[in-house]
Design a protein around this motif. Structure first.
Motif, PDB file in Angstrom:
ATOM      1  N   MET A 280       0.819  -1.197   0.000  1.00  0.00           N
ATOM      2  CA  MET A 280       0.000   0.000   0.000  1.00  0.00           C
ATOM      3  C   MET A 280       0.862   1.260   0.000  1.00  0.00           C
ATOM      4  O   MET A 280       0.446   2.279  -0.526  1.00  0.00           O
ATOM      5  N   LYS A 281       2.044   1.134   0.602  1.00  0.00           N
ATOM      6  CA  LYS A 281       2.926   2.294   0.647  1.00  0.00           C
ATOM      7  C   LYS A 281       3.414   2.660  -0.749  1.00  0.00           C
ATOM      8  O   LYS A 281       3.501   3.833  -1.102  1.00  0.00           O
ATOM      9  N   GLY A 282       3.710   1.640  -1.562  1.00  0.00           N
ATOM     10  CA  GLY A 282       4.161   1.904  -2.932  1.00  0.00           C
ATOM     11  C   GLY A 282       3.073   2.541  -3.775  1.00  0.00           C
ATOM     12  O   GLY A 282       3.330   3.448  -4.566  1.00  0.00           O
TER      13      GLY A 282
ATOM     14  N   ILE B  81      -2.547  10.209  -0.320  1.00  0.00           N
ATOM     15  CA  ILE B  81      -2.410  10.547   1.102  1.00  0.00           C
ATOM     16  C   ILE B  81      -3.252   9.602   1.953  1.00  0.00           C
ATOM     17  O   ILE B  81      -2.820   9.161   3.019  1.00  0.00           O
ATOM     18  N   GLY B  82      -4.441   9.263   1.458  1.00  0.00           N
ATOM     19  CA  GLY B  82      -5.287   8.312   2.173  1.00  0.00           C
ATOM     20  C   GLY B  82      -4.646   6.943   2.283  1.00  0.00           C
ATOM     21  O   GLY B  82      -4.707   6.298   3.337  1.00  0.00           O
ATOM     22  N   PHE B  83      -4.025   6.471   1.204  1.00  0.00           N
ATOM     23  CA  PHE B  83      -3.336   5.178   1.253  1.00  0.00           C
ATOM     24  C   PHE B  83      -2.183   5.212   2.247  1.00  0.00           C
ATOM     25  O   PHE B  83      -1.938   4.229   2.949  1.00  0.00           O
TER      26      PHE B  83
ATOM     27  N   ILE C 199      -2.201   3.053   9.904  1.00  0.00           N
ATOM     28  CA  ILE C 199      -3.226   2.563  10.830  1.00  0.00           C
ATOM     29  C   ILE C 199      -3.266   1.034  10.850  1.00  0.00           C
ATOM     30  O   ILE C 199      -3.386   0.423  11.909  1.00  0.00           O
ATOM     31  N   ILE C 200      -3.184   0.421   9.665  1.00  0.00           N
ATOM     32  CA  ILE C 200      -3.287  -1.039   9.569  1.00  0.00           C
ATOM     33  C   ILE C 200      -1.906  -1.599   9.233  1.00  0.00           C
ATOM     34  O   ILE C 200      -1.531  -1.697   8.060  1.00  0.00           O
ATOM     35  N   PRO C 201      -1.124  -1.970  10.219  1.00  0.00           N
ATOM     36  CA  PRO C 201       0.222  -2.473   9.911  1.00  0.00           C
ATOM     37  C   PRO C 201       0.226  -3.851   9.248  1.00  0.00           C
ATOM     38  O   PRO C 201       1.197  -4.236   8.630  1.00  0.00           O
TER      39      PRO C 201
END
Length: 56
Positions: free
Chosen positions: A1-3, A42-44, A50-52
């Motif tokens: 999700m970070k990518g 930004i939402g991602f 929040i969700i690790p």
């Protein structure tokens, strides 16, 4: 999700810069699209914090 988040943020910033070079209705459409991409990125990034467990 970070990518995905980082990619969307980069595309959003590039889109905002390119929309300032355009004129007319297409500039407004490009600006709206790039702002939505920026907000989604930004939402991602926030969801990733929040969700690790969502890390690949």
């Amino acid at each position: 999700m970070k990518g995905i988040g980082m990619t969307l943020i980069i595309l959003g910033v590039v889109g905002i810069i390119l929309s300032f070079m355009m004129y007319g209705d297409i500039a407004i459409a490009g600006l709206i699209g790039s702002i939505s991409s920026l907000v989604t990125g930004i939402g991602f990034m926030k969801i990733n914090k929040i969700i690790p467990s969502a890390k690949p």
